[in-house]
Design a protein around this motif. Sequence first.
Motif, PDB file in Angstrom:
ATOM      1  N   ARG A 150       6.278  -8.139   1.141  1.00  0.00           N
ATOM      2  CA  ARG A 150       5.866  -8.791  -0.102  1.00  0.00           C
ATOM      3  C   ARG A 150       6.999  -8.848  -1.134  1.00  0.00           C
ATOM      4  O   ARG A 150       6.891  -8.420  -2.274  1.00  0.00           O
ATOM      5  CB  ARG A 150       4.635  -8.088  -0.687  1.00  0.00           C
ATOM      6  CG  ARG A 150       3.471  -8.140   0.317  1.00  0.00           C
ATOM      7  CD  ARG A 150       2.183  -7.695  -0.259  1.00  0.00           C
ATOM      8  NE  ARG A 150       2.375  -6.539  -1.113  1.00  0.00           N
ATOM      9  CZ  ARG A 150       2.084  -6.522  -2.407  1.00  0.00           C
ATOM     10  NH1 ARG A 150       1.566  -7.567  -2.982  1.00  0.00           N
ATOM     11  NH2 ARG A 150       2.301  -5.440  -3.099  1.00  0.00           N
TER      12      ARG A 150
ATOM     13  N   THR B  46       5.818  -9.768   4.866  1.00  0.00           N
ATOM     14  CA  THR B  46       5.300  -8.456   5.253  1.00  0.00           C
ATOM     15  C   THR B  46       5.588  -7.411   4.179  1.00  0.00           C
ATOM     16  O   THR B  46       4.730  -6.598   3.858  1.00  0.00           O
ATOM     17  CB  THR B  46       5.948  -7.990   6.570  1.00  0.00           C
ATOM     18  OG1 THR B  46       5.800  -9.043   7.524  1.00  0.00           O
ATOM     19  CG2 THR B  46       5.312  -6.735   7.079  1.00  0.00           C
TER      20      THR B  46
ATOM     21  N   GLU C  92      -0.840   1.864  -4.849  1.00  0.00           N
ATOM     22  CA  GLU C  92      -1.172   0.648  -4.112  1.00  0.00           C
ATOM     23  C   GLU C  92      -0.124   0.364  -3.040  1.00  0.00           C
ATOM     24  O   GLU C  92      -0.451   0.054  -1.900  1.00  0.00           O
ATOM     25  CB  GLU C  92      -1.266  -0.524  -5.095  1.00  0.00           C
ATOM     26  CG  GLU C  92      -1.961  -1.732  -4.501  1.00  0.00           C
ATOM     27  CD  GLU C  92      -1.474  -3.024  -5.134  1.00  0.00           C
ATOM     28  OE1 GLU C  92      -0.928  -2.972  -6.256  1.00  0.00           O
ATOM     29  OE2 GLU C  92      -1.624  -4.066  -4.478  1.00  0.00           O
ATOM     30  N   GLU C  93       1.151   0.518  -3.433  1.00  0.00           N
ATOM     31  CA  GLU C  93       2.239   0.289  -2.471  1.00  0.00           C
ATOM     32  C   GLU C  93       2.139   1.253  -1.311  1.00  0.00           C
ATOM     33  O   GLU C  93       2.331   0.881  -0.158  1.00  0.00           O
ATOM     34  CB  GLU C  93       3.602   0.454  -3.167  1.00  0.00           C
ATOM     35  CG  GLU C  93       4.011  -0.710  -4.021  1.00  0.00           C
ATOM     36  CD  GLU C  93       5.282  -0.409  -4.822  1.00  0.00           C
ATOM     37  OE1 GLU C  93       6.048  -1.359  -5.061  1.00  0.00           O
ATOM     38  OE2 GLU C  93       5.512   0.758  -5.203  1.00  0.00           O
TER      39      GLU C  93
ATOM     40  N   ARG D  77      10.536  -0.815  -0.145  1.00  0.00           N
ATOM     41  CA  ARG D  77       9.926  -1.830   0.731  1.00  0.00           C
ATOM     42  C   ARG D  77      11.001  -2.623   1.436  1.00  0.00           C
ATOM     43  O   ARG D  77      10.883  -2.940   2.616  1.00  0.00           O
ATOM     44  CB  ARG D  77       9.023  -2.753  -0.089  1.00  0.00           C
ATOM     45  CG  ARG D  77       7.833  -2.023  -0.604  1.00  0.00           C
ATOM     46  CD  ARG D  77       6.698  -2.906  -1.080  1.00  0.00           C
ATOM     47  NE  ARG D  77       7.048  -4.121  -1.757  1.00  0.00           N
ATOM     48  CZ  ARG D  77       6.682  -4.424  -2.994  1.00  0.00           C
ATOM     49  NH1 ARG D  77       6.006  -3.563  -3.705  1.00  0.00           N
ATOM     50  NH2 ARG D  77       6.999  -5.582  -3.507  1.00  0.00           N
TER      51      ARG D  77
ATOM     52  N   ASP E 250      -1.125   1.162   5.714  1.00  0.00           N
ATOM     53  CA  ASP E 250      -1.777   0.147   6.556  1.00  0.00           C
ATOM     54  C   ASP E 250      -0.776  -0.474   7.519  1.00  0.00           C
ATOM     55  O   ASP E 250      -1.081  -0.699   8.694  1.00  0.00           O
ATOM     56  CB  ASP E 250      -2.399  -0.949   5.678  1.00  0.00           C
ATOM     57  CG  ASP E 250      -3.563  -0.403   4.860  1.00  0.00           C
ATOM     58  OD1 ASP E 250      -4.042   0.694   5.207  1.00  0.00           O
ATOM     59  OD2 ASP E 250      -3.960  -1.055   3.879  1.00  0.00           O
ATOM     60  N   LEU E 251       0.431  -0.740   6.994  1.00  0.00           N
ATOM     61  CA  LEU E 251       1.464  -1.359   7.829  1.00  0.00           C
ATOM     62  C   LEU E 251       1.832  -0.441   8.993  1.00  0.00           C
ATOM     63  O   LEU E 251       1.916  -0.882  10.152  1.00  0.00           O
ATOM     64  CB  LEU E 251       2.694  -1.662   6.972  1.00  0.00           C
ATOM     65  CG  LEU E 251       3.908  -2.219   7.713  1.00  0.00           C
ATOM     66  CD1 LEU E 251       3.596  -3.576   8.305  1.00  0.00           C
ATOM     67  CD2 LEU E 251       5.100  -2.330   6.770  1.00  0.00           C
TER      68      LEU E 251
ATOM     69  N   GLU F 258      -0.499   2.740  -0.182  1.00  0.00           N
ATOM     70  CA  GLU F 258      -1.629   2.370   0.676  1.00  0.00           C
ATOM     71  C   GLU F 258      -1.256   1.234   1.617  1.00  0.00           C
ATOM     72  O   GLU F 258      -1.589   1.244   2.801  1.00  0.00           O
ATOM     73  CB  GLU F 258      -2.824   1.921  -0.175  1.00  0.00           C
ATOM     74  CG  GLU F 258      -3.737   3.055  -0.552  1.00  0.00           C
ATOM     75  CD  GLU F 258      -4.846   2.588  -1.491  1.00  0.00           C
ATOM     76  OE1 GLU F 258      -5.355   1.469  -1.281  1.00  0.00           O
ATOM     77  OE2 GLU F 258      -5.163   3.331  -2.425  1.00  0.00           O
ATOM     78  N   ARG F 259      -0.538   0.264   1.062  1.00  0.00           N
ATOM     79  CA  ARG F 259      -0.129  -0.869   1.897  1.00  0.00           C
ATOM     80  C   ARG F 259       0.810  -0.422   3.011  1.00  0.00           C
ATOM     81  O   ARG F 259       0.719  -0.911   4.133  1.00  0.00           O
ATOM     82  CB  ARG F 259       0.583  -1.920   1.043  1.00  0.00           C
ATOM     83  CG  ARG F 259      -0.367  -2.769   0.271  1.00  0.00           C
ATOM     84  CD  ARG F 259       0.393  -3.809  -0.533  1.00  0.00           C
ATOM     85  NE  ARG F 259      -0.514  -4.526  -1.387  1.00  0.00           N
ATOM     86  CZ  ARG F 259      -1.275  -5.526  -0.960  1.00  0.00           C
ATOM     87  NH1 ARG F 259      -1.201  -5.904   0.296  1.00  0.00           N
ATOM     88  NH2 ARG F 259      -2.095  -6.129  -1.791  1.00  0.00           N
TER      89      ARG F 259
END
Lengths: 280, 374
Positions: A170, A168, A215-216, A189, A222-223, A218-219
Motif C-alpha cells: 500500500r 500489496t 492497523e499497519e 512496509r 494478515d499478509l 494487523e495488516r
Amino acid sequence: MSTAIPRLAASGAGSSGGGESGYGHLLREGEIDVSHRVILYLEDVSVSFDGFRALDALSLAIDDGELRCVIGPNGAGKTTMMDVITGKTRPDAGRVSFGQSIDLTRMRESAIAQAGIGRKFQKPTVFEQHTVWENLELALKGERRWWRGLAWRTTLDEARRIDELLATIRLEDEARRPAGLLAHGQKQRLEIGILLAQEPRLLLLDEPVAGMTDEESERLADLLVALEGRQSIVVVEHDMAFVRRIARRVTVLHEGRVLAEGTLDEVKADDAVVEVYLGR
Amino acid sequence: MNAIADLARAPTRRVAPPPTALFSRTGWAIVAAALAVNCVLVPIAALVVPGTSPFAISAYGLTLAGKIMCYALAAVALDLVWGYCGVLSLGHGLFFALGGYAMGMYLMRQIGREGVYQSDLPDFMVFLDWKALPWFWQGSDSFLWALAMIVLVPGTVAFLFGWFAFRSRVKGVYLSIITQALTYAAMLLFFRNDTGFGGNNGFTDFKRILGFPVAAIETRVVLFVATGLALAGGVVACRAVVRSKLGRVVTAIRDAESRVMFTGYDPLPYKLFVWTFSAVLCGIAGALYVPQVGIINPSEMAPANSIEMVIWVAIGGRGTLVGPVAGAAIVNGAKSYFTAAFPEFWLFFLGALFVAVTLFLPRGVAGLFRRRGA
C-alpha cells in the motif's frame, strides 16, 4: 561474481540418475532440497564475541512453508542467529544448511540472498536516495550480474510486478517519492516489499512491527498469514499481541540456546520460560 | 488493490517508471553548445582572429583552458566514485600521473636524437649511463602503444588496489587513508632515478607529438579540442553509468551496503567497475595534460594534489558530475590569478573558499541551480 553454491554432500546432484530411488534424488542448480520437509537447519551453532557466547550450541529446524516466531529477552541471541543464517557472522562451530544440501556457512551474504533467503533488519533499511519504485525495481528477483546492469531496461512484466507489490504494501501513492522521505512505518512496509520482490523461499523478519501503527501491524499479520505455506517465515518479535496473531509455533531463545518450543500457550505455561522472560 | 484492477483494464500502462533519459532537453542543449564553443569558436579565435583583436585567444590562454579541462575531467572521474559510490579517494592524483607518465614516455621517444646528448635514448638515461632501453620502455615509441598504456596502467593499478581493498571490505576513512598512502608511496618510488622514469625531474623538453611540433599553436588547438571532447565524453559516459541499473546499484551501495548484499547483489564487482572506470578517466585526463603543460614529474603524485581534486569536487557539488567541472574551473581559474597577483595568499584563499562553500553551499555550486533535492 561467482554464485556457485557449495554442496554439503553428494546428494544425487550428479548424473547418477537415481531420481526415484530412496536416497539419491536429482537436484538442479539453485533448487532447494526440501525432501525432508525442513528448509533451514541450525545444528549446534556457537558464536562468541570476545568471550561472550551469543549462541551456545543452538539447534533449530524450520519446516518448508512454516511461519515461526522466535521470542526471547534482550541478548538472547535472536539477531545473532539471523546474522549467522544470512552470512553476516560466521559461526565458530556448527552447521547451518538451507534445505538438505546448501551449506550457508561457506557462502557470502549476496549468494545466500540469491539462494532464496530474504532478511528484514531491525532498523528499517531501504535505499533512501532512490524512489520507492526504484527500491522495488532493484530488489526484483532476477539479474544480479553487474555487466548486465549497464544496459538494463525494466520490462513491462517487471513493471507490473512492481505495481502489484506497491499495492500489496500500500505505497502506490508514494511510488515516485524518495524512500528517505517516508515515515517510519512506511519504510518498514517498503522493506517488506523489497523482501517480497526477491521472492525468497525463506523470510527472516527482525522486529517487523516496531514503529508501526496497530492497523499497519494487523495488516502485516494478515499478509504473513497469507504467505504461510508458500514461503517459510521466521519472525523475531517482542510484540506479544502480534505473535499471538500470527504464530503457529513459537521458539523461546535464552542465552544463546533454545529454552522452549511449542504453541504460544504451551510456551507461556513453561516454568523455565516464565522465570526468564514472561514472568517478570 | 485498485492498481491491479486498473492494470488489468489497461494492460500497457506503467504506473510510475523512473525517468530514463540521459539528459533533459536543456541538458543536451548545454552539452551541444559547449561542444560548439570547443570545436568551432575556440579554434577560430586562436587561429583565424588576429592577435590584436579582443576576441583572440593567446597560446597561454589556450593552454590554461586546456589544463583546466584536464583537471575538470579528473574531477568528474573522482565524483563518480566519491559522489555516487561513497568512496572518498585521496589518491586520484596517482591515476592522473600514471596516465601522464604513459603519455610522457611516448613524448620522450618522439624527441629522437634532438636531446642534449643527441642519443636515441632519452637524456636522463644517458645521464645515468644506461646503454639500452629498459624492458618497460619497449614499445613506447608507438602512439597506439601509448594510448593502450594510458588506459591499461591506471586501470590495472586501480583494479588490483580495488580488488584487495573492496574484497577486504575496507571502507570510509580507512580506505581514504590507504589511497593517500598509495599515491605517496608511488611518488617516492618515482622520485628514485633507478625506477626509470627520470627521477625527480620527470619528463620534459618535449618536441613533437605524432610528428607535429608540440609548441605550435595548431598543435595546441588540436590538443585543446581533444581535451574538450574527452571532457564532454567523460561527463556523458559517467552520466550513462550513473543512470543505468548498475549506477542505481552503486548508489544503493553508497547508502545501504548491507541492504544491497541481502538483496542478492555482491557489491565487489560493482564497486570495482566504477573505481577502475574512474581511474581510467583520470589517466586519460593526465595524458592530455602532459603535452599541453610540457612536463610530468613525481610531484603530480603528491598527496596535496589528490586532496585538491577533492576540493574541486566539493566546491562544485558532489554527486552531480557537472558541478565538479565548475569546481575545477573556479578553483584553478582563481589559482592562476592569485598565484600571479598575490602568490603568498593563494592557500589562504583556497582554504577560505572551501570553508565558505562548506558553510553556505553544502551542495556546492551545483546546488545553486538544483530545483529539487534528489
